[in-house]
Write a protein that holds these residues in place. Structure first.
Motif, PDB file in Angstrom:
ATOM      1  N   SER A 107       0.837  -1.229   0.007  1.00 19.52           N
ATOM      2  CA  SER A 107       0.051  -0.083   0.103  1.00 19.52           C
ATOM      3  C   SER A 107       0.812   1.276   0.054  1.00 19.52           C
ATOM      4  O   SER A 107       0.636   2.285  -0.761  1.00 19.52           O
ATOM      5  CB  SER A 107      -0.768   0.150   1.228  1.00 19.52           C
TER       6      SER A 107
ATOM      7  N   ARG B 203       1.623   4.110  -3.438  1.00 19.43           N
ATOM      8  CA  ARG B 203       1.462   5.624  -2.992  1.00 19.43           C
ATOM      9  C   ARG B 203       2.787   6.117  -3.638  1.00 19.43           C
ATOM     10  O   ARG B 203       2.752   7.182  -4.340  1.00 19.43           O
ATOM     11  CB  ARG B 203       0.991   5.769  -1.746  1.00 19.43           C
ATOM     12  N   ASN B 204       3.885   5.781  -2.764  1.00 18.67           N
ATOM     13  CA  ASN B 204       5.068   6.545  -2.971  1.00 18.67           C
ATOM     14  C   ASN B 204       5.456   6.381  -4.659  1.00 18.67           C
ATOM     15  O   ASN B 204       6.191   7.390  -4.981  1.00 18.67           O
ATOM     16  CB  ASN B 204       6.210   5.810  -2.149  1.00 18.67           C
TER      17      ASN B 204
END
Length: 146
Positions: A32, A36-37
């Motif tokens: 997760s 995102r990163n």
């Protein structure tokens, strides 16, 4: 407009338990945050988790890979982080995955065995080409990226 040259980086690390209650939760948490990163950084890749070992392939511009590795080195879920190699690539192998992942289960054992990793990952014998090939085969079996 020219795009930055692409590189593929392979590293290994050991999972340091503690932040979550089980391995599956740990993998989901890492995936997760990575998705995102990595989306923001233009990084793609695939993470392999087997009991206490991580193998990971990262792809993208070199500066983005360096920044990603700096984050991983500071992440308390990883210890003994070791970069196996960084190589230039013409195209991404994991273009559809901001970060794909696979936790070893009995269903994947034949794939691991085909890459010389029957019974578990021996980080001391892991090499760049084997990890990339294993990740490609596992990603072909994995669910479509979310």
């Amino acid at each position: 407009m020219t795009s930055a040259p692409l590189f593929q980086l392979v590293y290994t690390s050991i999972y340091r338990a503690g932040r979550v209650s089980n391995e599956l939760s740990a993998l989901r948490s890492i995936l997760s945050a990575s998705r995102r990163n990595n989306q923001a950084a233009g990084v793609t890749g695939f993470l392999i988790f087997d009991r206490d070992s991580f193998l990971q392939v990262l792809e993208g511009p070199r500066d983005a890979l360096d920044a990603t590795m700096a984050r991983i080195a500071q992440d308390d879920r990883h210890r003994d982080v070791s970069v196996l190699d960084v190589r230039p690539i013409g195209q991404r192998s994991f273009h559809a995955w901001t970060m794909g992942g696979c936790r070893r289960t009995p269903q994947e054992d034949p794939i691991f065995a085909a890459h010389g990793m029957a019974g578990g990952i021996d980080r001391s014998k892991a090499d760049f080409d084997t990890v990339v090939a294993l990740a490609r085969d596992l990603s072909a079996q994995a669910s479509a990226p979310a």
